[in-house]
Design an enzyme around this catalytic site. Structure first.
Site, PDB file in Angstrom:
ATOM      1  N   ARG A  52      19.239   0.664 -27.000  1.00  0.00           N
ATOM      2  CA  ARG A  52      19.276  -0.564 -26.184  1.00  0.00           C
ATOM      3  C   ARG A  52      20.507  -0.547 -25.285  1.00  0.00           C
ATOM      4  O   ARG A  52      21.474   0.164 -25.550  1.00  0.00           O
ATOM      5  CB  ARG A  52      19.357  -1.802 -27.080  1.00  0.00           C
ATOM      6  CG  ARG A  52      18.187  -1.998 -28.016  1.00  0.00           C
ATOM      7  CD  ARG A  52      18.417  -3.234 -28.900  1.00  0.00           C
ATOM      8  NE  ARG A  52      17.279  -3.488 -29.770  1.00  0.00           N
ATOM      9  CZ  ARG A  52      17.173  -3.063 -31.024  1.00  0.00           C
ATOM     10  NH1 ARG A  52      18.157  -2.312 -31.548  1.00  0.00           N
ATOM     11  NH2 ARG A  52      16.132  -3.354 -31.761  1.00  0.00           N
ATOM     12  N   LYS A  76      21.164  -4.649 -33.819  1.00  0.00           N
ATOM     13  CA  LYS A  76      21.123  -6.114 -33.918  1.00  0.00           C
ATOM     14  C   LYS A  76      21.526  -6.497 -35.343  1.00  0.00           C
ATOM     15  O   LYS A  76      21.150  -5.830 -36.300  1.00  0.00           O
ATOM     16  CB  LYS A  76      19.702  -6.615 -33.656  1.00  0.00           C
ATOM     17  CG  LYS A  76      19.326  -6.614 -32.182  1.00  0.00           C
ATOM     18  CD  LYS A  76      17.925  -7.125 -31.981  1.00  0.00           C
ATOM     19  CE  LYS A  76      17.599  -7.218 -30.497  1.00  0.00           C
ATOM     20  NZ  LYS A  76      16.196  -7.583 -30.261  1.00  0.00           N
ATOM     21  N   HIS A 151      15.329  -1.455 -20.646  1.00  0.00           N
ATOM     22  CA  HIS A 151      14.255  -1.654 -21.620  1.00  0.00           C
ATOM     23  C   HIS A 151      13.074  -0.712 -21.332  1.00  0.00           C
ATOM     24  O   HIS A 151      12.438  -0.204 -22.253  1.00  0.00           O
ATOM     25  CB  HIS A 151      13.806  -3.124 -21.525  1.00  0.00           C
ATOM     26  CG  HIS A 151      12.594  -3.460 -22.318  1.00  0.00           C
ATOM     27  ND1 HIS A 151      12.636  -3.693 -23.678  1.00  0.00           N
ATOM     28  CD2 HIS A 151      11.296  -3.578 -21.969  1.00  0.00           C
ATOM     29  CE1 HIS A 151      11.416  -3.959 -24.111  1.00  0.00           C
ATOM     30  NE2 HIS A 151      10.579  -3.893 -23.098  1.00  0.00           N
ATOM     31  N   ARG A 154      13.836   2.802 -22.472  1.00  0.00           N
ATOM     32  CA  ARG A 154      13.669   2.820 -23.940  1.00  0.00           C
ATOM     33  C   ARG A 154      12.178   2.955 -24.271  1.00  0.00           C
ATOM     34  O   ARG A 154      11.782   3.736 -25.133  1.00  0.00           O
ATOM     35  CB  ARG A 154      14.250   1.512 -24.492  1.00  0.00           C
ATOM     36  CG  ARG A 154      14.035   1.232 -25.972  1.00  0.00           C
ATOM     37  CD  ARG A 154      14.858  -0.026 -26.301  1.00  0.00           C
ATOM     38  NE  ARG A 154      14.477  -0.692 -27.538  1.00  0.00           N
ATOM     39  CZ  ARG A 154      14.937  -0.377 -28.741  1.00  0.00           C
ATOM     40  NH1 ARG A 154      15.758   0.640 -28.885  1.00  0.00           N
ATOM     41  NH2 ARG A 154      14.570  -1.066 -29.806  1.00  0.00           N
ATOM     42  N   HIS A 177      13.879  -0.602 -35.602  1.00  0.00           N
ATOM     43  CA  HIS A 177      12.954  -1.700 -35.920  1.00  0.00           C
ATOM     44  C   HIS A 177      12.635  -1.707 -37.407  1.00  0.00           C
ATOM     45  O   HIS A 177      12.439  -0.665 -38.008  1.00  0.00           O
ATOM     46  CB  HIS A 177      11.626  -1.520 -35.160  1.00  0.00           C
ATOM     47  CG  HIS A 177      11.727  -1.889 -33.722  1.00  0.00           C
ATOM     48  ND1 HIS A 177      12.206  -3.093 -33.290  1.00  0.00           N
ATOM     49  CD2 HIS A 177      11.398  -1.194 -32.603  1.00  0.00           C
ATOM     50  CE1 HIS A 177      12.173  -3.131 -31.955  1.00  0.00           C
ATOM     51  NE2 HIS A 177      11.703  -1.985 -31.522  1.00  0.00           N
ATOM     52  N   TYR A 186       6.076  -0.869 -28.491  1.00  0.00           N
ATOM     53  CA  TYR A 186       6.864  -0.007 -27.609  1.00  0.00           C
ATOM     54  C   TYR A 186       6.128   1.278 -27.282  1.00  0.00           C
ATOM     55  O   TYR A 186       6.295   1.848 -26.217  1.00  0.00           O
ATOM     56  CB  TYR A 186       8.193   0.363 -28.277  1.00  0.00           C
ATOM     57  CG  TYR A 186       9.272  -0.646 -28.039  1.00  0.00           C
ATOM     58  CD1 TYR A 186      10.098  -0.556 -26.926  1.00  0.00           C
ATOM     59  CD2 TYR A 186       9.469  -1.692 -28.918  1.00  0.00           C
ATOM     60  CE1 TYR A 186      11.091  -1.482 -26.697  1.00  0.00           C
ATOM     61  CE2 TYR A 186      10.458  -2.625 -28.703  1.00  0.00           C
ATOM     62  CZ  TYR A 186      11.264  -2.522 -27.596  1.00  0.00           C
ATOM     63  OH  TYR A 186      12.254  -3.430 -27.366  1.00  0.00           O
TER      64      TYR A 186
END
Length: 200
Positions: A52, A76, A151, A154, A177, A186
């Protein structure tokens, strides 16, 4: 997203052709020549790892593992994670590091940010917004007025990885994830569009 090896042509275009489209003796050309290795490394790292924008902007020198072609990123929720990187992308980062100190007056301390710019003759870290602008500028030049966000780079990486391996668990690990459903979005542009449409 980039398809059918477009990502390879894109990086090739930045390295070989982009400069020729800039006006001679212009500020744009001056800054591109100064930042070329850095910018190629950034674009290549997105396309070669699927990280990211904030993970890239927060990279420190200590996070680079050239021996094993890996980087450490903060995901995250503040979770530290290790991500594999395509060897060619790590070479692009290495090329940038050979000019980083001299071009940006940057030090080589472990805790220093990898990607920096020069402000008042000193190195300062690139912000998320600066990285986004940089990606938009180059993709717009390549795609003729169709700019992309990090994004989408990615997403390009994720699609390529799924096509090559078909391994959703590997994709989840690479993208950071915990949900297979999110990772699947994705890897499949049509699924993602359907998901976005259902939220409208």
């Amino acid at each position: 997203i980039f398809q059918n090896d477009e990502d390879i042509y894109f990086l090739d275009y930045i390295q070989k052709d982009y400069e020729n489209e800039l006006p001679k003796e212009s500020r744009k050309k001056f800054y591109f020549k100064r930042d070329k290795e850095r910018d190629v490394a950034i674009l290549s790292l997105f396309l070669g790892s699927g990280i990211r924008v904030n993970e890239l902007a927060n990279l420190r020198l200590r996070d680079l593992d050239f021996e094993n072609n890996r980087i450490s990123v903060i995901r995250k929720g503040g979770k530290l994670d290790t991500v594999s990187v395509i060897p060619e992308s790590m070479k692009d980062v290495m090329r940038y590091l050979t000019v980083r100190s001299e071009r940006y007056m940057a030090s080589k301390e472990d805790y220093d940010y990898v990607f920096v710019t020069k402000t008042n003759n000193m190195a300062s870290p690139l912000s998320n917004r600066s990285v986004e602008s940089l990606v938009k500028k180059y993709t717009k030049a390549f795609k003729t007025n169709k700019s992309m966000y990090p994004h989408k780079l990615r997403h390009t990486y994720a699609t390529n990885l799924m096509e090559e391996t078909g391994d959703i668990h590997l994709l989840m690990r690479q993208l950071g994830h915990s949900s297979a459903t999110t990772a699947a979005l994705y890897s499949n542009p049509k699924l993602e569009k359907a998901s976005q449409a259902s939220k409208l």
